[in-house]
Scaffold this motif. Structure first.
Motif, short mmCIF file in Angstrom:
data_model
loop_
_atom_site.label_atom_id
_atom_site.label_comp_id
_atom_site.label_asym_id
_atom_site.label_seq_id
_atom_site.Cartn_x
_atom_site.Cartn_y
_atom_site.Cartn_z
N PRO A 135 0.84 -1.20 0.00
CA PRO A 135 0.00 0.00 0.00
C PRO A 135 0.87 1.25 0.00
O PRO A 135 1.95 1.25 0.60
N ALA A 136 0.42 2.28 -0.69
CA ALA A 136 1.17 3.53 -0.71
C ALA A 136 0.20 4.67 -0.90
O ALA A 136 -0.88 4.50 -1.47
N GLU A 137 0.58 5.84 -0.40
CA GLU A 137 -0.19 7.05 -0.70
C GLU A 137 -0.19 7.24 -2.21
O GLU A 137 0.70 6.73 -2.90
N TYR A 138 -1.12 8.04 -2.70
CA TYR A 138 -1.16 8.28 -4.14
C TYR A 138 0.18 8.75 -4.66
O TYR A 138 0.82 9.63 -4.06
N SER A 139 0.62 8.17 -5.75
CA SER A 139 1.82 8.66 -6.43
C SER A 139 1.70 8.27 -7.89
O SER A 139 1.25 7.16 -8.21
N PRO A 140 2.12 9.18 -8.77
CA PRO A 140 2.04 8.85 -10.20
C PRO A 140 2.87 7.61 -10.54
O PRO A 140 2.61 6.94 -11.54
#
Ligand code: ARG
Length: 697
Positions: A216-221
């Motif tokens: 899981p990760a915060e939004y990132s392009p």
């Protein structure tokens, strides 16, 4: 066999054999396994309020249109109205982050009943009991969270008689992939909501993204689509009554063990209050939503949710009366009382009488809560002042450096609070909801703060407050003044209301605790009195499985089925038959009509030639299950659950064998909409389609 929302780790014990008999070809291990990938790995809690399923090896999610509704509305503007026109990412790079959404995977669950119950007894006060449970919960979390990698939740079941814990993994980068226009996704609107026959494309498509390692990760392009442990193949085979169907998902709340006393309170007092207050709130919203587009979008989600429950609560009252639910409960209770008279069962004797006394004691207070809940839910000036007020206060108390440091946080809170805020609407809402509360709530249980207000002039009080609008709060941030904040009339009201609520719950805490205990004892006794019966716990937003079959309802003479005589499905003839050009609820895109006229159904048509739209199954679901997969005996997706039928809205209290059905979108109609209507073929290409010899080419 269709009644029951079963906990996954118990299906082996409870229903393995039954389910095989009804047509399941999977082993319990293939449905729920801790060590190997299994069906449960394709099911997610969607945003904490709905369910979704993974349908491709690239993390594609199907859920309901009404589950994605808030996210789609938030991404819409009057110029780019995705809610009205739909949205389709034709390339992967067009998929965009849907703010504030997350999906939750179940890693594993386990029974903690022995461990926790060993430290509890019925002599404890509510507070003592809570302290023990909290301490055990902390320990269980520490043992299982792997330093924050997992979210661990402990929940009680069977009115507090049992405990299970759940280990979850949450993903936060969720992107919108495709949504049909509301005319399809919410076809039939509030008129058809909770009704059958139905013709709604109630689905939206999202995708889970993860970091390079699949975490899981915060939004990132730079995030990429998640490679899931499991995904559901999609069946084009078609369905018929009697076919096995099961639904895995996150049902929210049921009250299947509610006593006749509780039901009487509910249908005679609580729900009528809820219905009246929510209708008033809807009328105020509607008045302003009809005036301009921006307000329409800003309030679309709140309106839909209030309207949904408004119709549900009225429907529940009607169904309870029509289905004789109270008499049924009274029979069970008479048997229980008989059983409790036996010397061996003495600890259960009298518990039902105590429960009946409880409802007399809290009747007016519960009515107050219903008016109050709708007031705080809808009159946002009050909740806004109580949320933003403390933030402003601590900001104003800082020195210059402290304020500077706090400013981004304050500004973010203010921005969020006023995001969907129409001041005229909110002023009228405040006056109306407070006025209703004052005229309906018994003085003995009412909030003194609210009773003392001048309900006709309240909007002016709000408009003269620091919290009047975003500009007035922004001015305060530039020029903070603690004394002015302390004297703010709206903040004073908000604080007064909070205090009143605390005092009221303190006043009732002893009898509420005692009720909780009696409820627990009653259900423990009920289970003991019927040792041969398989009990399932009430819904509580944990993953459940319900199994049954595709099924039909009796034909009603007051409904139009558009030529369908076997009442388990609807088709596109009915959809187009209901079409009313330009109507708020029954409009359709011209393209849908054209495709229908050309009979362009492709591989999604039924072998019999029609284009399926919705179908019924006898599964046992409730709110929160929205978006859940309907799965065939081989583990393939055949539909997406999205509603229940009004004849059985008493179903949250008693499962109605004859009447209670789940309303599902046929997955073939979902794919038809994606492929033929929207032209988003790339999404079809990533699915694993399962065909039969009869599937049209
Ligand atoms: N009744 C559905 C449920 O609560 C929600 C349906 C949303 N559609 C609508 N037209 N409001 O599960």
């Amino acid at each position: 066999a269709d009644e029951g929302m079963w906990l996954l780790m118990l299906i082996k014990r409870l229903n393995g054999v039954d389910m095989q008999k009804e047509g399941l070809h999977l082993t319990p291990e293939e449905i729920y396994s801790v060590n190997n990938s299994s069906l449960k790995d394709a099911i997610v809690s969607f945003g904490g309020f709905c369910t979704g399923e993974i349908v491709s090896d690239k993390g594609l999610i199907f859920t309901n249109h009404h589950c994605g509704y808030g996210a789609v509305a938030a991404a819409s503007t009057p110029e780019k109205d995705y809610l009205k026109n739909g949205f389709w990412a034709m390339k992967q790079k067009d998929e965009f982050n849907a703010k504030d959404l997350y999906v939750r995977f179940l890693v594993r669950m386990d029974d903690a009943s022995q461990r926790i119950n060993a430290k509890l007894n019925n002599k404890m006060t509510g507070e003592e009991r809570k302290a023990v449970i909290d301490a055990e919960t902390k320990a269980i979390q520490a043992e299982n969270s792997e330093n924050g990698k997992y979210t661990v939740v402990v929940k009680d079941f069977f009115n507090g008689n049992e405990f299970y814990y759940f280990v979850y993994q949450d993903y936060k980068d969720i992107r919108l992939v495709g949504a049909p226009p509301s005319s399809l996704g919410k076809f039939g609107g509030d008129t058809d909501n909770w009704e059958w026959p139905r013709h709604t494309a109630d689905f939206t498509v999202f995708r889970v993204y993860a970091d390079a390692a699949g975490n899981p990760a915060e939004y990132s392009p730079s995030n990429t689509p998640l490679k899931p442990k499991h995904f559901l193949p999609v069946s084009l085979k078609g369905i018929k009554p009697g076919d096995f169907s099961m639904i895995l998902g996150y049902p929210g709340r049921t009250n299947r063990y509610l006593t006749s006393y509780g039901i009487q309170q509910m249908v005679n007092k609580d729900y009528p209050a809820w219905v009246e207050a929510s209708k008033l709130a809807m009328d105020v919203m509607k008045k302003y939503m009809d005036k301009d587009k921006a307000t329409q979008l800003n309030y679309a989600s709140q309106y839909a949710s209030v309207a949904n429950y408004w119709k549900n609560r009225q429907g529940t009252i009607d169904a309870v009366i029509k289905n004789g639910t109270i008499t049924d409960k009274q029979k069970t209770e008479a048997n229980f009382k008989q059983w409790a008279l036996q010397p061996a069962n003495i600890e259960y004797d009298g518990v039902l009488d105590d429960i009946s006394i409880y409802y007399k004691q809290v009747s007016n207070r519960n009515v107050e809560r219903n008016y109050a809940t709708q007031l705080y839910r809808n009159a946002k000036y009050i909740s806004l002042a109580s949320q933003v007020g403390p933030v402003l206060k601590s900001y104003a108390e800082q020195d210059m450096a402290g304020r500077l440091a706090m400013k981004p946080k304050v500004e973010a809170a203010v921005k969020a609070a006023y995001e969907n805020f129409n001041t005229k609407l909110e002023g009228e809402m405040l006056n109306s909801m407070v006025g209703l509360y004052q005229s309906r709530v018994d003085k003995d249980v009412a909030s003194p703060t609210i009773m003392a207000l001048d309900s006709k002039n309240l909007s002016n009080v709000a408009y003269s407050s620091i919290f009047a609008n975003k500009t007035s709060v922004t001015n305060f941030i530039l020029n903070p003044d603690r004394l002015k904040l302390d004297a703010d009339p709206l903040l004073k009201i908000a604080n007064g209301v909070t205090t009143d609520q605390r005092l009221s719950s303190e006043k009732f805490s002893k009898i509420d605790d005692n009720f909780a205990k009696n409820n627990r004892i009653f259900l423990a006794g009920l289970m003991k009195s019927m040792p041969e019966k398989k009990f399932y716990p009430d819904a509580n937003f944990t993953m459940r499985l319900t199994y049954g079959t595709v099924d039909k309802l009796p034909i009603r003479t007051d409904r139009n089925y558009f030529g369908v005589t076997d009442n388990y499905y609807t088709d596109m003839t009915g959809l187009v038959g209901k079409y009313k050009k330009g109507d708020e609820e029954f409009d359709l895109p011209q393209r849908v009509i054209d495709l229908y006229n050309m009979k362009d159904f492709g591989q999604y048509a039924d072998a019999a030639g029609f284009m399926p739209v919705n179908f019924l199954s006898n599964n046992d679901i409730t709110g929160g299950n929205s978006g859940s997969p309907v799965i065939d005996g081989d583990g393939n997706l055949i539909g997406i659950a999205f509603d229940g039928n009004s004849e059985a809205l008493s179903g949250d209290i008693v499962f109605e064998q004859e009447w209670q059905k789940t309303i599902n979108v046929d997955v073939r109609f979902v794919l038809w909409t994606i492929d033929k209507y929207a032209g988003a073929r790339r999404l079809i290409d990533e699915l694993k389609l399962v065909r039969s010899e009869n599937t049209p080419a």
